[in-house]
Write an enzyme that holds these catalytic residues in place. Structure first.
Site, PDB file in Angstrom:
ATOM      1  CD  GLU A  50       9.845  12.718  11.740  1.00 23.79           C
ATOM      2  OE1 GLU A  50       8.629  12.447  11.669  1.00 23.79           O
ATOM      3  OE2 GLU A  50      10.743  11.973  11.304  1.00 23.79           O
TER       4      GLU A  50
ATOM      5  CE  LYS B  86      -2.460   3.321   2.119  1.00 23.31           C
ATOM      6  NZ  LYS B  86      -1.938   4.333   1.192  1.00 23.31           N
TER       7      LYS B  86
ATOM      8  CB  CYS C  72      12.996   8.330   9.044  1.00 24.22           C
ATOM      9  SG  CYS C  72      14.038   7.163   8.162  1.00 24.22           S
TER      10      CYS C  72
ATOM     11  CD  GLU D 221      12.268   0.460  10.636  1.00 25.87           C
ATOM     12  OE1 GLU D 221      12.799   1.504  11.061  1.00 25.87           O
ATOM     13  OE2 GLU D 221      12.742  -0.660  10.813  1.00 25.87           O
TER      14      GLU D 221
END
Ligand code: NAD
Length: 478
Positions: A381, A171, A280, A246
């Site tokens: 983040e 997906k 990331c 993750e």
């Protein structure tokens, strides 16, 4: 129109609905894709479930040969695929190409491991008995992929899943389905049996949710935001699905006063600005020892200001647009918050000016100083090209501040003193530490996070274990 690929064939959604994929540099429509539904997912799960027994029982060397062949076919098309990825994602073509090369390296890495999976013989207390540990694939796996590295992060799931004998449904993120679809089609052309590898496009709230709910999906491999990841973990827990997560990161980079400065400056610039900061494992907090602070910052400002911002299709471009308007707005808000709390803008801090930037989500490479530790850009983040820089007096302070984050994905230390490097590597709360090195994920090394950065590992031979279930078999003799 691009189509989903399920059970060996291309399909529109059963609902007939589609949506547009737009180029973040220009706003132009790149293509349209099916807006998948729960029913589309159910058809894909049925196909992957039906394909599983034969794929599981296929000789590992045959599985490997098919994956090697698929990699070869993709390599022939790499230039056209890289351009397509740039159009939908925004990154410079050279970065797209490097990403697809990395995908191929990973696919071949796991193809090579397919025939090396082995279990164990276990002596038992009663000499007339012994045990065996056999490792078996799980069944239908779902790979839920984000938009920042849409191809490598698909590969970290498809490679080990298929090599280990599982079937898979990918997906992709809603905004980056096109290159992924082409790659799944080409891998199927290599001779995979129908249903072994499928892709369903559409919103996470529909397609993703159905994958999380469906009882025949035995394994979820998720990469994305920490908030989404927590929800994924809850849903997967209800069905006892195997899971890897993750998630987000806020990687610190520490530069000691004995570091090779020019290499470290390059490390910081590449680490923060690659893929327009949308990684990331991007460097999101920079801790500099006092003695080298001024010199380092001056060099880094020069580097940031020289980076050419533009459409990823232009050869000179080093920094493409942010992926969406929302991504740019978020980084703008984080920078504004830092400035409001006393932070100083050393470079960038705004959108570039000029007609060529009018329709894209561009933002200048940005460096910030004197940002307090409670600013959003430090605590959350930050997924864009803005880097807060801090002064520290010694390694203890650097490590303590590096660890003062909810995240624990990557981290780095730059020093010529191996003792210091080792101490930092042991004390940094992170799944990965780089010493005098760029933050790069290697297929050979396990990769993943601690704390809110995730659970489990991708990459490395370790990743295969997450696609296998060990079964204990006890044998009585005599
Ligand atoms: P996201 O969480 O918004 O989406 C990731 C994927 O999940 C997409 O395919 C999305 O459609 C799907 N999704 C959304 N809602 C869902 C739901 N309810 N159920 C199931 N699936 C759902 O993340 P994003 O914005 O696409 O990606 C950026 C994030 O990914 C950043 O936080 C980044 O740090 C993280 N990331 C982590 C790693 C890593 O290896 N740790 C690597 C790359 C990106």
């Amino acid at each position: 129109m691009a189509l989903m690929f399920v059970n060996g064939e291309s399909f529109p959604s059963k609902s007939g609905q589609t949506y547009e994929v737009k180029n973040p540099a220009t706003g132009e429509v790149v293509d349209t894709v099916p807006k998948g539904t729960a029913e589309d997912v159910q058809a894909a799960v049925a196909a992957a479930d039906a394909a599983f027994p034969a794929w599981r029982d296929t000789a590992p060397e045959t599985r490997a040969r098919l994956l090697f062949k698929g990699a070869e076919l993709i390599r022939e098309k790499i230039d056209e695929l890289a351009v397509l990825e740039t159009k939908e994602q925004g990154k410079p073509v050279a970065e797209s190409k490097r990403e697809i090369e990395h995908f191929l390296h990973g696919l071949e890495f796991y193809a090579g491991l397919a025939s090396k999976i082995r279990g164990a013989y276990v002596p038992l207390p009663d000499h007339k008995m012994y045990g065996m540990v056999i490792k078996q694939p799980l069944g239908v796996c779902a790979g839920i992929v984000p938009w920042n590295f849409p191809i490598t992060l698909m590969g970290t799931k498809v490679g080990p899943a298929l090599a280990a004998g599982n079937t898979m449904i990918v997906k992709p993120a809603s905004t980056t389905p096109l290159t992924a679809i082409r790659i799944i089609e080409v891998l199927n052309q290599a001779g995979l049996s129908k249903g072994v590898l499928n892709i369903v496009t559409g919103p996470g709230s529909v397609v993703g949710e159905e994958l999380l709910r469906h009882p025949r999906v035995r394994r979820i491999a998720f990469t994305g935001e920490t908030g989404t990841g927590k929800h994924v973990a809850e849903c997967a827990g209800r069905e006892m699905k195997r899971l890897t997560l993750e998630l987000g990161g806020s990687d610190p980079m520490i530069v000691c006063d004995d570091a090779a400065l020019d290499a470290a400056v390059t490390g910081a610039a590449v680490g923060r600005f690659y893929n327009c900061g949308q990684a990331c494992l991007a460097i999101k907090r920079l801790y500099l020892f006092e003695a080298i602070y001024d010199q380092f910052v001056e060099k880094l400002i020069g580097k940031a200001q020289r980076l050419k911002v533009g459409n990823g299709l232009d050869k000179e471009t080093r920094l493409g647009p942010l992926h969406t308007a929302a991504q740019r707005q978020e980084i703008e808000e984080q920078v504004a918050d830092a400035v409001k709390r006393g932070g100083k803008v050393l470079a960038g801090g705004k959108r570039p000016e000029g007609a060529e930037y009018a329709k894209g989500f561009f933002y200048l490479p940005t460096l910030l100083a004197e940002v307090p530790d409670d600013a959003r850009i430090v605590c959350e983040e930050s997924f864009g090209p803005a880097l807060p820089i801090f002064k520290v007096k010694d390694l203890d302070e650097a490590v303590a501040r590096a660890n003062s984050s909810i995240f624990g994905l990557g981290s780095s230390i730059w020093t010529r003193d191996l003792g210091k490097a080792r101490a930092a590597a042991e004390r940094l709360e992170a799944g990965n530490v780089w010493i005098n090195s760029l933050h790069i994920g290697y297929d050979e090394m396990p990769f993943g996070g601690v704390k809110s950065s995730g659970i489990g590992r991708e990459h490395g031979p370790e990743a295969l274990e997450y696609y296998l279930e060990p079964k204990g078999v006890v044998v009585a003799t005599g």
